[in-house]
Scaffold this motif. Structure first.
Motif, PDB file in Angstrom:
ATOM      1  N   THR A  24      57.472  44.183  80.240  1.00  0.00           N
ATOM      2  CA  THR A  24      56.415  43.325  80.782  1.00  0.00           C
ATOM      3  C   THR A  24      56.948  41.907  80.736  1.00  0.00           C
ATOM      4  N   GLY A  25      57.096  41.300  81.915  1.00  0.00           N
ATOM      5  CA  GLY A  25      57.750  39.998  82.012  1.00  0.00           C
ATOM      6  C   GLY A  25      56.984  38.867  81.359  1.00  0.00           C
ATOM      7  N   TRP A  26      57.599  37.713  81.328  1.00  0.00           N
ATOM      8  CA  TRP A  26      57.016  36.540  80.677  1.00  0.00           C
ATOM      9  C   TRP A  26      55.664  36.166  81.289  1.00  0.00           C
ATOM     10  N   HIS A  27      54.682  35.959  80.429  1.00  0.00           N
ATOM     11  CA  HIS A  27      53.357  35.537  80.872  1.00  0.00           C
ATOM     12  C   HIS A  27      52.598  34.994  79.667  1.00  0.00           C
ATOM     13  N   THR A  28      51.457  34.371  79.915  1.00  0.00           N
ATOM     14  CA  THR A  28      50.553  33.958  78.852  1.00  0.00           C
ATOM     15  C   THR A  28      49.219  34.673  79.035  1.00  0.00           C
ATOM     16  N   ASP A  29      48.419  34.707  77.981  1.00  0.00           N
ATOM     17  CA  ASP A  29      47.065  35.263  78.026  1.00  0.00           C
ATOM     18  C   ASP A  29      46.062  34.157  77.699  1.00  0.00           C
ATOM     19  N   PHE A  30      44.812  34.365  78.072  1.00  0.00           N
ATOM     20  CA  PHE A  30      43.766  33.420  77.665  1.00  0.00           C
ATOM     21  C   PHE A  30      42.968  33.958  76.488  1.00  0.00           C
ATOM     22  N   GLN A  31      43.266  35.193  76.060  1.00  0.00           N
ATOM     23  CA  GLN A  31      42.591  35.765  74.897  1.00  0.00           C
ATOM     24  C   GLN A  31      43.469  35.607  73.649  1.00  0.00           C
ATOM     25  N   HIS A  32      42.826  35.711  72.500  1.00  0.00           N
ATOM     26  CA  HIS A  32      43.543  35.848  71.235  1.00  0.00           C
ATOM     27  C   HIS A  32      43.695  37.346  70.970  1.00  0.00           C
ATOM     28  N   ASN A  33      44.906  37.776  70.635  1.00  0.00           N
ATOM     29  CA  ASN A  33      45.226  39.197  70.641  1.00  0.00           C
ATOM     30  C   ASN A  33      45.743  39.704  69.302  1.00  0.00           C
ATOM     31  N   GLU A  41      47.324  23.855  75.241  1.00  0.00           N
ATOM     32  CA  GLU A  41      46.607  24.204  74.015  1.00  0.00           C
ATOM     33  C   GLU A  41      45.197  24.651  74.375  1.00  0.00           C
ATOM     34  N   ASN A  42      44.790  25.813  73.856  1.00  0.00           N
ATOM     35  CA  ASN A  42      43.458  26.367  74.138  1.00  0.00           C
ATOM     36  C   ASN A  42      43.243  26.513  75.651  1.00  0.00           C
ATOM     37  N   ASN A  43      44.116  27.291  76.276  1.00  0.00           N
ATOM     38  CA  ASN A  43      44.061  27.462  77.725  1.00  0.00           C
ATOM     39  C   ASN A  43      42.817  28.237  78.161  1.00  0.00           C
ATOM     40  N   VAL A  44      42.353  27.936  79.386  1.00  0.00           N
ATOM     41  CA  VAL A  44      41.160  28.589  79.944  1.00  0.00           C
ATOM     42  C   VAL A  44      41.530  29.889  80.649  1.00  0.00           C
ATOM     43  N   ARG A  45      42.658  29.890  81.353  1.00  0.00           N
ATOM     44  CA  ARG A  45      43.112  31.086  82.049  1.00  0.00           C
ATOM     45  C   ARG A  45      44.587  31.334  81.748  1.00  0.00           C
ATOM     46  N   ALA A  46      45.035  32.531  82.052  1.00  0.00           N
ATOM     47  CA  ALA A  46      46.421  32.916  81.791  1.00  0.00           C
ATOM     48  C   ALA A  46      47.351  32.385  82.880  1.00  0.00           C
ATOM     49  N   VAL A  62      51.262  45.472  62.823  1.00  0.00           N
ATOM     50  CA  VAL A  62      50.158  44.730  63.440  1.00  0.00           C
ATOM     51  C   VAL A  62      50.668  43.325  63.756  1.00  0.00           C
ATOM     52  N   LEU A  63      50.384  42.853  64.962  1.00  0.00           N
ATOM     53  CA  LEU A  63      50.864  41.543  65.409  1.00  0.00           C
ATOM     54  C   LEU A  63      49.711  40.719  65.964  1.00  0.00           C
ATOM     55  N   TYR A  64      49.622  39.468  65.530  1.00  0.00           N
ATOM     56  CA  TYR A  64      48.686  38.526  66.151  1.00  0.00           C
ATOM     57  C   TYR A  64      49.473  37.591  67.054  1.00  0.00           C
ATOM     58  N   HIS A  65      49.032  37.452  68.307  1.00  0.00           N
ATOM     59  CA  HIS A  65      49.636  36.461  69.196  1.00  0.00           C
ATOM     60  C   HIS A  65      48.513  35.675  69.868  1.00  0.00           C
ATOM     61  N   PRO A  66      48.542  34.363  69.699  1.00  0.00           N
ATOM     62  CA  PRO A  66      47.432  33.515  70.142  1.00  0.00           C
ATOM     63  C   PRO A  66      47.386  33.335  71.649  1.00  0.00           C
ATOM     64  N   VAL A  72      43.716  44.443  70.808  1.00  0.00           N
ATOM     65  CA  VAL A  72      42.356  43.920  70.678  1.00  0.00           C
ATOM     66  C   VAL A  72      42.372  42.486  71.191  1.00  0.00           C
ATOM     67  N   SER A  73      41.691  42.247  72.305  1.00  0.00           N
ATOM     68  CA  SER A  73      41.660  40.928  72.937  1.00  0.00           C
ATOM     69  C   SER A  73      40.307  40.269  72.691  1.00  0.00           C
ATOM     70  N   LEU A  74      40.324  39.089  72.088  1.00  0.00           N
ATOM     71  CA  LEU A  74      39.093  38.367  71.775  1.00  0.00           C
ATOM     72  C   LEU A  74      38.918  37.178  72.707  1.00  0.00           C
ATOM     73  N   THR A  75      37.722  37.037  73.246  1.00  0.00           N
ATOM     74  CA  THR A  75      37.399  35.904  74.123  1.00  0.00           C
ATOM     75  C   THR A  75      36.175  35.179  73.548  1.00  0.00           C
ATOM     76  N   CYS A  76      36.320  34.656  72.355  1.00  0.00           N
ATOM     77  CA  CYS A  76      35.204  33.980  71.678  1.00  0.00           C
ATOM     78  C   CYS A  76      34.721  32.784  72.486  1.00  0.00           C
ATOM     79  N   ALA A  77      33.446  32.488  72.360  1.00  0.00           N
ATOM     80  CA  ALA A  77      32.875  31.320  73.032  1.00  0.00           C
ATOM     81  C   ALA A  77      33.585  30.053  72.554  1.00  0.00           C
ATOM     82  N   THR A  78      33.758  29.104  73.457  1.00  0.00           N
ATOM     83  CA  THR A  78      34.441  27.855  73.134  1.00  0.00           C
ATOM     84  C   THR A  78      33.427  26.746  72.836  1.00  0.00           C
TER      85      THR A  78
END
Length: 238
Positions: A83-92, A111-116, A164-168, A187-193
């Protein structure tokens, strides 16, 4: 405690289910990778459990129905899949159930991106939406994807069964399966900002004004200056 036992039980049940359903395929050569959503029973235990541990409180659930702000996906892949280089907007939080995967990481541009940023998808619609939000977020780099040289010194970690790995959110990452039969759940978290919190509070305040509760009509086709004047007049009346 009871929650821990319930979480482990659901996780073991899901691991067993995945194994029995995917075992005929994961050991075959040249089988394409696939992923699918985990059952709601597991999400309703694991997602709130992690949110509670992080102290998310109301930010960990959607208003109204109270459903957890997150999801769980299962990834199945054979040796060599990338899976190539990318970012996510969730905490994983990634749980490696079997096989091994190597992850590479580089600091993201926002920092604290809205979308990937997902250049590996190569779709125009993704590019347009993601870049609009990216450029308004004061990025350290305006590129949709940095050149390969940028990733030469990436940090690297290999997950094995039980890891187990956490990646922000916002971090560049690249994933490669190094064994056959690689199965993991994410597990992808999309907590309210804070923007959600403040924006919703302001909306409640605006609803107290009869002027602002009126439908926003009559602006289509008008010159920009006239539209601005209408908005300013509405603001004065409120």
């Amino acid at each position: 405690d009871h929650k821990t036992v319930e979480t482990l039980t659901q996780l073991r049940l899901w691991t067993a289910w995945v194994w029995t359903r995917t075992l005929p395929w994961v050991w075959q050569e040249q089988v394409p990778p696939f992923y699918f959503r985990a059952p709601e029973e597991l999400e309703n235990v694991l997602v709130p459990g992690i949110c509670d541990a992080l102290g998310a409180g109301f930010a960990g659930v959607y208003p109204g129905d109270g459903k957890p702000r997150g999801e769980i996906e299962t990834f199945v892949a054979g040796k060599g899949h990338v899976t190539g280089w990318h970012t996510d907007f969730q905490h994983n939080f990634t749980f490696q159930l079997s096989g091994s995967k190597t992850w590479r990481f580089k600091q993201g541009p926002v920092e604290n991106n809205v979308r990937a940023l997902t250049p590996h998808y190569k779709q125009r619609s993704n590019y347009e939406q993601q870049m609009k939000l990216h450029l308004m977020s004061q990025p350290s780099s305006s590129e949709f994807r940095p050149p390969d040289q940028f990733f030469k010194d990436a940090e690297e970690v290999t997950l094995h069964a039980g890891s187990v790995l956490y990646h922000p959110a916002g971090i560049w990452h690249h994933v490669q399966s190094v064994t056959d039969g690689s199965i993991s759940i994410n597990v992808s978290l999309t907590c309210a900002t804070w923007a959600d919190f403040v924006g919703d509070a302001l909306r409640q305040l605006f609803w107290s004004s009869s002027s602002l509760r009126a439908p926003a009509l009559g602006m289509v086709g008008l010159p920009q200056a006239q539209v601005r004047a209408m908005v300013e007049d509405r603001d004065r009346k409120s």
